[in-house]
Each structure stands twice: as structure tokens, then as C-alpha cells.
Write a protein that holds these residues in place. Structure first.
Motif, short mmCIF file in Angstrom:
data_model
loop_
_atom_site.label_atom_id
_atom_site.label_comp_id
_atom_site.label_asym_id
_atom_site.label_seq_id
_atom_site.Cartn_x
_atom_site.Cartn_y
_atom_site.Cartn_z
N GLN A 1 37.29 32.32 -72.20
CA GLN A 1 35.94 31.54 -71.27
C GLN A 1 35.91 30.49 -71.33
N VAL A 2 35.87 30.55 -69.85
CA VAL A 2 35.07 29.37 -69.26
C VAL A 2 34.19 30.47 -68.29
N GLN A 3 32.83 28.95 -68.00
CA GLN A 3 31.49 29.23 -67.13
C GLN A 3 31.39 28.28 -66.44
N LEU A 4 31.21 29.12 -64.93
CA LEU A 4 31.22 28.99 -63.57
C LEU A 4 29.93 28.77 -63.49
N VAL A 5 29.07 27.89 -63.01
CA VAL A 5 27.85 27.75 -62.38
C VAL A 5 27.94 27.19 -60.66
N GLU A 6 27.53 27.46 -59.91
CA GLU A 6 27.12 26.74 -58.71
C GLU A 6 26.15 26.65 -58.97
N SER A 7 25.06 25.66 -57.39
CA SER A 7 24.56 25.57 -57.33
C SER A 7 24.49 24.36 -55.99
N GLY A 8 23.37 24.22 -55.10
CA GLY A 8 23.09 22.97 -54.33
C GLY A 8 23.44 24.41 -52.67
N GLY A 9 23.86 25.82 -52.96
CA GLY A 9 22.95 26.52 -51.25
C GLY A 9 21.53 26.26 -51.12
N GLY A 10 21.34 26.40 -49.79
CA GLY A 10 20.74 26.69 -49.36
C GLY A 10 20.42 27.02 -47.58
N LEU A 11 19.37 26.92 -46.97
CA LEU A 11 19.13 26.84 -45.66
C LEU A 11 19.51 26.02 -45.25
N VAL A 12 20.74 25.55 -43.95
CA VAL A 12 20.58 24.29 -43.16
C VAL A 12 20.52 24.96 -41.60
N GLN A 13 20.26 24.23 -40.38
CA GLN A 13 20.62 24.37 -39.41
C GLN A 13 21.81 24.20 -39.05
N ALA A 14 22.05 24.72 -38.09
CA ALA A 14 23.44 24.32 -37.63
C ALA A 14 23.53 23.46 -36.98
N GLY A 15 25.30 22.97 -37.44
CA GLY A 15 24.62 20.54 -37.46
C GLY A 15 24.40 20.05 -38.39
N GLY A 16 23.91 20.71 -39.33
CA GLY A 16 23.84 20.74 -40.43
C GLY A 16 24.62 19.75 -42.28
N SER A 17 24.13 19.54 -42.76
CA SER A 17 25.55 19.64 -44.10
C SER A 17 24.96 19.82 -45.28
N LEU A 18 25.41 19.98 -46.74
CA LEU A 18 25.11 20.87 -47.70
C LEU A 18 26.43 19.93 -48.75
N ARG A 19 26.35 20.22 -50.24
CA ARG A 19 27.13 19.70 -50.89
C ARG A 19 26.47 20.59 -52.16
N LEU A 20 27.75 21.66 -52.25
CA LEU A 20 27.37 22.46 -53.53
C LEU A 20 28.72 22.14 -54.44
N SER A 21 28.04 22.46 -55.98
CA SER A 21 28.14 21.42 -57.13
C SER A 21 28.64 23.16 -57.94
N CYS A 22 29.76 23.24 -58.67
CA CYS A 22 30.12 23.89 -59.44
C CYS A 22 30.15 23.84 -61.30
N ALA A 23 29.71 23.50 -61.92
CA ALA A 23 29.33 22.92 -63.39
C ALA A 23 30.70 24.19 -64.14
N ALA A 24 32.15 23.81 -64.73
CA ALA A 24 32.32 23.92 -65.42
C ALA A 24 32.32 23.61 -67.27
N SER A 25 32.03 25.18 -67.89
CA SER A 25 32.00 25.36 -69.79
C SER A 25 32.91 26.01 -69.79
N GLY A 26 33.01 25.99 -71.21
CA GLY A 26 34.10 26.44 -72.28
C GLY A 26 34.91 25.80 -72.49
N ARG A 27 35.83 26.94 -72.27
CA ARG A 27 37.30 26.24 -72.35
C ARG A 27 37.77 25.68 -71.10
#
Length: 123
Positions: A1-27
Motif C-alpha cells: 500500500q501507498v499512503q499519500l499526504v498532501e499539504s500546502g493548501g490554503g487561502l490566497v488572493q487571485a494572482g497569488g501563488s501556492l505550492r502543494l506538496s505530497c509526501a508518499a510513504s509505504g510501498r
């Protein structure tokens, strides 16, 4: 099995930036291809971008030039850099993975899914 955990979401104004991350673990040998899907309120889940183990990418037309997908294989982490965000980018973003090399755009092709992270873009 593989576990995937996202992070980095949130509230941002139009024109702004965000970086999402996803950490994989397990197989993690089953994460040859990884990607991102999103689901906006009242809409169907849609493909955003995907990347092969060796770095080949596919990106949906609506985010080309603004979103960049990348991965750090040594640390089993997937990223989505989102620039020039628009209000229509408001959605739950899901990290996905599959144990094959290709990067299809159909969600049924991906066996592993994270719980999702909320991105809200205000106008």
C-alpha cells in the motif's frame, strides 16, 4: 500500500501563488507516476498534471504556463507550484500515484489517492 499526504493548501488572493506538496510513504515502488487532480464545488474531479519517475510531465491546458509539477524521488515527495492563481482554481486538490510508468489523465488509472487539500482563491 501507498499512503499519500498532501499539504500546502490554503487561502490566497487571485494572482497569488501556492505550492502543494505530497509526501508518499509505504510501498513507494508503486509511485512510478504521480499527479494531481482537483475537484471544484459542484463540479466533477478533473486532471491537473502528472509526472513520470524520470520527470516527463503532462499538464492540462487551463493551467499551462502557471502550474508546474515536479518531484523529489529521493524524498518521495511530489510538488505542484501554482502561480497566477485564479478564482476558478478554488478546489480540493488530490495527490495520486500509480505503479506504472505512463501518466494517463483518467482518474480511474490511479490506484492511490491522498485525502486532498483545500485551495481557495479569492477574487
Amino acid at each position: 500500500q501507498v499512503q499519500l499526504v498532501e499539504s500546502g493548501g490554503g487561502l490566497v488572493q487571485a494572482g497569488g501563488s501556492l505550492r502543494l506538496s505530497c509526501a508518499a510513504s509505504g510501498r513507494t515502488s508503486s509511485t512510478y507516476a504521480m499527479g494531481w487532480f482537483r475537484q471544484a464545488p459542484g463540479k466533477e474531479r478533473e486532471f491537473v498534471a502528472a509526472i513520470t519517475w524520470s520527470g516527463g510531465t503532462a499538464t492540462t491546458d487551463s493551467v499551462k504556463g502557471r502550474f508546474t509539477i515536479s518531484r523529489d524521488n529521493a524524498n518521495n515527495t511530489l510538488y505542484l507550484q501554482m502561480n497566477s492563481l485564479k478564482p476558478e482554481g478554488t478546489a480540493v486538490y488530490y495527490c495520486v500515484a500509480r505503479g506504472y510508468a505512463s501518466i494517463p489523465i483518467r482518474q480511474v488509472e490511479y490506484a492511490y489517492w491522498g485525502q486532498g487539500t483545500q485551495v481557495t482563491v479569492s477574487s
